[in-house]
Design a protein around this motif. Structure first.
Motif, PDB file in Angstrom:
ATOM      1  N   LYS A  27       0.832  -1.208   0.000  1.00  0.00           N
ATOM      2  CA  LYS A  27       0.000   0.000   0.000  1.00  0.00           C
ATOM      3  C   LYS A  27       0.866   1.256   0.000  1.00  0.00           C
ATOM      4  N   VAL A  28       1.894   1.252   0.832  1.00  0.00           N
ATOM      5  CA  VAL A  28       2.787   2.411   0.904  1.00  0.00           C
ATOM      6  C   VAL A  28       3.521   2.600  -0.418  1.00  0.00           C
ATOM      7  N   ILE A  29       4.040   1.515  -0.968  1.00  0.00           N
ATOM      8  CA  ILE A  29       4.787   1.597  -2.228  1.00  0.00           C
ATOM      9  C   ILE A  29       3.891   2.073  -3.365  1.00  0.00           C
ATOM     10  N   ASN A  30       2.657   1.631  -3.413  1.00  0.00           N
ATOM     11  CA  ASN A  30       1.727   2.094  -4.456  1.00  0.00           C
ATOM     12  C   ASN A  30       1.512   3.599  -4.371  1.00  0.00           C
ATOM     13  N   ASP A  31       1.352   4.119  -3.150  1.00  0.00           N
ATOM     14  CA  ASP A  31       1.181   5.570  -2.976  1.00  0.00           C
ATOM     15  C   ASP A  31       2.424   6.312  -3.451  1.00  0.00           C
ATOM     16  N   LEU A  32       3.604   5.813  -3.070  1.00  0.00           N
ATOM     17  CA  LEU A  32       4.852   6.476  -3.476  1.00  0.00           C
ATOM     18  C   LEU A  32       5.010   6.441  -4.991  1.00  0.00           C
ATOM     19  N   GLU A  68       2.701   6.341  -7.248  1.00  0.00           N
ATOM     20  CA  GLU A  68       1.730   7.226  -7.894  1.00  0.00           C
ATOM     21  C   GLU A  68       1.956   8.684  -7.543  1.00  0.00           C
ATOM     22  N   GLY A  69       3.028   8.953  -6.807  1.00  0.00           N
ATOM     23  CA  GLY A  69       3.353  10.330  -6.450  1.00  0.00           C
ATOM     24  C   GLY A  69       2.470  10.904  -5.366  1.00  0.00           C
ATOM     25  N   LYS A  70       1.753  10.021  -4.667  1.00  0.00           N
ATOM     26  CA  LYS A  70       0.857  10.490  -3.621  1.00  0.00           C
ATOM     27  C   LYS A  70       1.597  10.651  -2.307  1.00  0.00           C
ATOM     28  N   LYS A  71       1.109  11.536  -1.484  1.00  0.00           N
ATOM     29  CA  LYS A  71       1.608  11.675  -0.126  1.00  0.00           C
ATOM     30  C   LYS A  71       1.092  10.499   0.695  1.00  0.00           C
ATOM     31  N   VAL A  72       1.961   9.884   1.480  1.00  0.00           N
ATOM     32  CA  VAL A  72       1.525   8.798   2.359  1.00  0.00           C
ATOM     33  C   VAL A  72       0.809   9.432   3.547  1.00  0.00           C
ATOM     34  N   SER A  73      -0.503   9.368   3.539  1.00  0.00           N
ATOM     35  CA  SER A  73      -1.294  10.002   4.588  1.00  0.00           C
ATOM     36  C   SER A  73      -2.001   8.937   5.419  1.00  0.00           C
ATOM     37  N   ARG A  74      -2.134   9.218   6.709  1.00  0.00           N
ATOM     38  CA  ARG A  74      -2.698   8.243   7.637  1.00  0.00           C
ATOM     39  C   ARG A  74      -3.698   8.922   8.570  1.00  0.00           C
ATOM     40  N   GLY A  75      -4.627   8.122   9.031  1.00  0.00           N
ATOM     41  CA  GLY A  75      -5.623   8.639   9.960  1.00  0.00           C
ATOM     42  C   GLY A  75      -5.030   8.961  11.321  1.00  0.00           C
ATOM     43  N   TRP A  76      -5.686   9.880  12.007  1.00  0.00           N
ATOM     44  CA  TRP A  76      -5.215  10.363  13.318  1.00  0.00           C
ATOM     45  C   TRP A  76      -6.401  10.500  14.248  1.00  0.00           C
ATOM     46  N   LEU A  77      -6.266   9.939  15.460  1.00  0.00           N
ATOM     47  CA  LEU A  77      -7.361   9.963  16.423  1.00  0.00           C
ATOM     48  C   LEU A  77      -7.188  11.063  17.457  1.00  0.00           C
ATOM     49  N   GLY A  78      -5.936  11.305  17.879  1.00  0.00           N
ATOM     50  CA  GLY A  78      -5.691  12.373  18.850  1.00  0.00           C
ATOM     51  C   GLY A  78      -5.816  11.918  20.286  1.00  0.00           C
ATOM     52  N   VAL A  79      -5.261  10.747  20.599  1.00  0.00           N
ATOM     53  CA  VAL A  79      -5.271  10.234  21.967  1.00  0.00           C
ATOM     54  C   VAL A  79      -3.895   9.652  22.294  1.00  0.00           C
ATOM     55  N   SER A 100      -4.222   2.945   9.043  1.00  0.00           N
ATOM     56  CA  SER A 100      -4.534   2.322   7.753  1.00  0.00           C
ATOM     57  C   SER A 100      -5.670   3.038   7.030  1.00  0.00           C
ATOM     58  N   LEU A 101      -6.372   3.911   7.753  1.00  0.00           N
ATOM     59  CA  LEU A 101      -7.484   4.661   7.171  1.00  0.00           C
ATOM     60  C   LEU A 101      -7.028   6.055   6.752  1.00  0.00           C
ATOM     61  N   LYS A 102      -7.688   6.606   5.768  1.00  0.00           N
ATOM     62  CA  LYS A 102      -7.327   7.931   5.272  1.00  0.00           C
ATOM     63  C   LYS A 102      -7.919   9.031   6.152  1.00  0.00           C
ATOM     64  N   PRO A 103      -7.235  10.193   6.207  1.00  0.00           N
ATOM     65  CA  PRO A 103      -7.818  11.335   6.915  1.00  0.00           C
ATOM     66  C   PRO A 103      -9.206  11.670   6.369  1.00  0.00           C
ATOM     67  N   ASP A 104     -10.059  12.197   7.219  1.00  0.00           N
ATOM     68  CA  ASP A 104     -11.449  12.580   6.911  1.00  0.00           C
ATOM     69  C   ASP A 104     -12.380  11.374   6.788  1.00  0.00           C
ATOM     70  N   THR A 105     -11.839  10.163   7.037  1.00  0.00           N
ATOM     71  CA  THR A 105     -12.691   8.979   7.041  1.00  0.00           C
ATOM     72  C   THR A 105     -13.572   8.995   8.287  1.00  0.00           C
TER      73      THR A 105
END
Length: 471
Positions: free
Chosen positions: A250-255, A257-268, A331-336
């Motif tokens: 998943k990470v390699i596919n993003d790289l 395709e020139g995408k930023k590797v972005s990950r979800g954040w809960l804040g705890v 493993s989830l994208k931001p704004d999910t």
């Protein structure tokens, strides 16, 4: 008559043993086709970087430093003049994933390199120049690109989740610079957390892995890459670790395709449950991730999560530990929008959280911080900011110095200090500025020949002693 019967019985037993051995022999795997087919796609990666040369040379004596400070450095160096540079080289492994030259390796193999060269299996030339397409330090993955006049052999990612403990695996790489070495073993364990990063979920294997294997493939019997060899146990034999393909692909596919590797954040801030904590909370078992604190204004706070809640499910994924929660959310994208189930006062409470974006815990190079040159630790540091603490998932009251970079041949690197570590104290004295750390290293460190640093790494606090030259 009895003697004849005994001899006959022994003969029959011997025949049965030979027959069973002959029957078992074909059951052993044949690695020859696998090595022939997969080997050409595995490459040798060599890197060069500039590091400071030791200005003392081969010989030194007490008082030499003061002599050079007063009369100039060795070989005509003036006081304050930058130390001379020398080239440092390193070797690693990688594997080709596309005929047009995309190559996967570890981030730590190419991090900080000024020059990267890729040599194909059997190639006697100087190799191909490689450029870095993208890296992800948190998973220790990197994607390179080389230009070749001919189509290159490739390896495909397999499904690491489908692998079972006991399955045969093969590692191919360049241990100690010995190109295209093939070793075989079994998958020893899955889901290993060795505290190397926030998303530890390593495959463990007893296939021999050594320095230089980093970035090379761990292959199943179908010739598919199910892991990227990354780490070894320094105190053990036959204990190697690989990043599972389910994460790496998943990470390699993003790289790619020139995408930023972005990950979800809960804040705890979170921690594992134990039996005593479960008993205190009136819970039947110690599964889940206990929320230690909820950061103000972050997604968890907005969704009503509280300190003391035990997260047991994210979406359709059951959570049995703090690391499992980190991996699941990341493993989830931001704004999910995701449903989260917690145990609160012994009852299940369900809430929907809109995830934020997790920041990389590697400091942006635009703010490199102060170089602790006088301290001779071989690190770049800067005061920890609230943004840094958030990215590292640390509580806001943590104070210290963030390690921005570590010189590969310095005392800190030898002691195990890593980029992203937070230095809390030196010789039990809190440090919040570079000057404070440098002062302790120059005085106490030089006198004693060592300095003890208190380190916070991914929320865990421990001590590391760095040995110094006290001449």
């Amino acid at each position: 008559m009895n003697g004849i019967l005994k001899k006959t019985a022994l003969a029959v037993t011997g025949f049965m043993f030979l027959a069973s051995s002959a029957t078992a022999a074909p059951m052993l795997p044949n690695f020859v086709p696998l090595a022939k087919n997969a080997g050409p796609a595995v490459v040798n990666i060599s890197t060069e970087r500039e590091v400071e040369s030791p200005v003392m040379g081969m010989f030194s004596f007490p008082g030499m430093e003061q002599f050079f400070e007063q009369f100039g450095g060795p070989f005509g160096m003036r006081p304050g003049q930058p130390a001379p540079k020398q080239k440092s080289s390193a070797l690693g492994s990688g594997f080709i994933i596309s005929a047009d030259g995309y190559i996967v390796t570890n981030n730590h193999v190419v991090e900080g390199a000024d020059k990267i060269t890729v040599k194909l299996n059997g190639d006697k030339s100087d190799g191909l120049a490689a450029k870095v397409v993208g890296t992800d330090a948190e998973t220790d993955l990197a994607l390179l690109k080389v230009e070749s006049k001919t189509a290159l052999p490739v390896l495909k990612f397999g499904d690491s989740d489908a692998m079972e403990v006991g399955d045969w695996v093969v590692a191919i790489g360049n241990p100690f610079g010995l190109s295209n070495t093939v070793t075989a073993g079994i998958l020893s364990a899955k889901g290993r957390d060795i505290h190397a990063g926030p998303f530890d979920n390593f495959l463990q294997t007893d296939a021999s892995i050594n320095p230089g294997n980093s970035g090379g493939p761990l292959i199943n019997m179908a010739g598919e890459v199910i892991g990227i060899n990354t780490a070894i146990s320094a105190n053990g034999q036959g204990i190697g670790f690989a990043i599972p393909s389910s994460l790496a692909s998943k990470v390699i596919n993003d790289l790619r395709e020139g995408k930023k590797v972005s990950r979800g954040w809960l804040g705890v801030t979170i921690q594992d449950m134990d039996d005593n904590t479960a008993r205190a909370l009136g819970l039947k078992n110690a599964k889940g991730a206990l929320i230690g604190s909820v950061l103000d204004g972050e997604p968890a706070a907005k969704a009503g999560l509280r300190a003391g809640d035990v997260i047991v499910r994210v979406g359709d994924t059951d959570i049995d530990s703090a690391s499992a929660l980190t991996r699941s959310v990341a493993s989830l994208k931001p704004d999910t929008k995701v449903d989260i189930v917690v145990l609160r006062d012994g009852k299940e409470v369900k809430t929907t959280v809109t995830l934020g974006e997790r920041s990389s815990h590697n400091t942006n190079a635009q703010n490199p911080g102060q170089q602790s040159e006088g301290g001779d630790l071989g690190v770049s540091i800067k005061p920890l900011t609230p943004e840094d603490a958030r990215a590292l998932q640390l509580s806001a009251d943590v104070k210290g110095l963030l390690v921005v970079s570590v010189k590969g041949n310095g005392p800190a690197a030898e002691a195990g200090i890593r980029t992203g570590d937070v230095i809390l104290s030196a010789n039990l004295k809190p440090v919040t500025s570079a000057d404070e750390l440098v002062s302790i290293v120059r005085k106490e460190g030089k006198e004693r020949g060592a300095v003890m640093l208190q380190i916070n790494r991914h929320g865990e606090t421990f001590f590391i002693t760095v040995t110094l030259d006290n001449k």
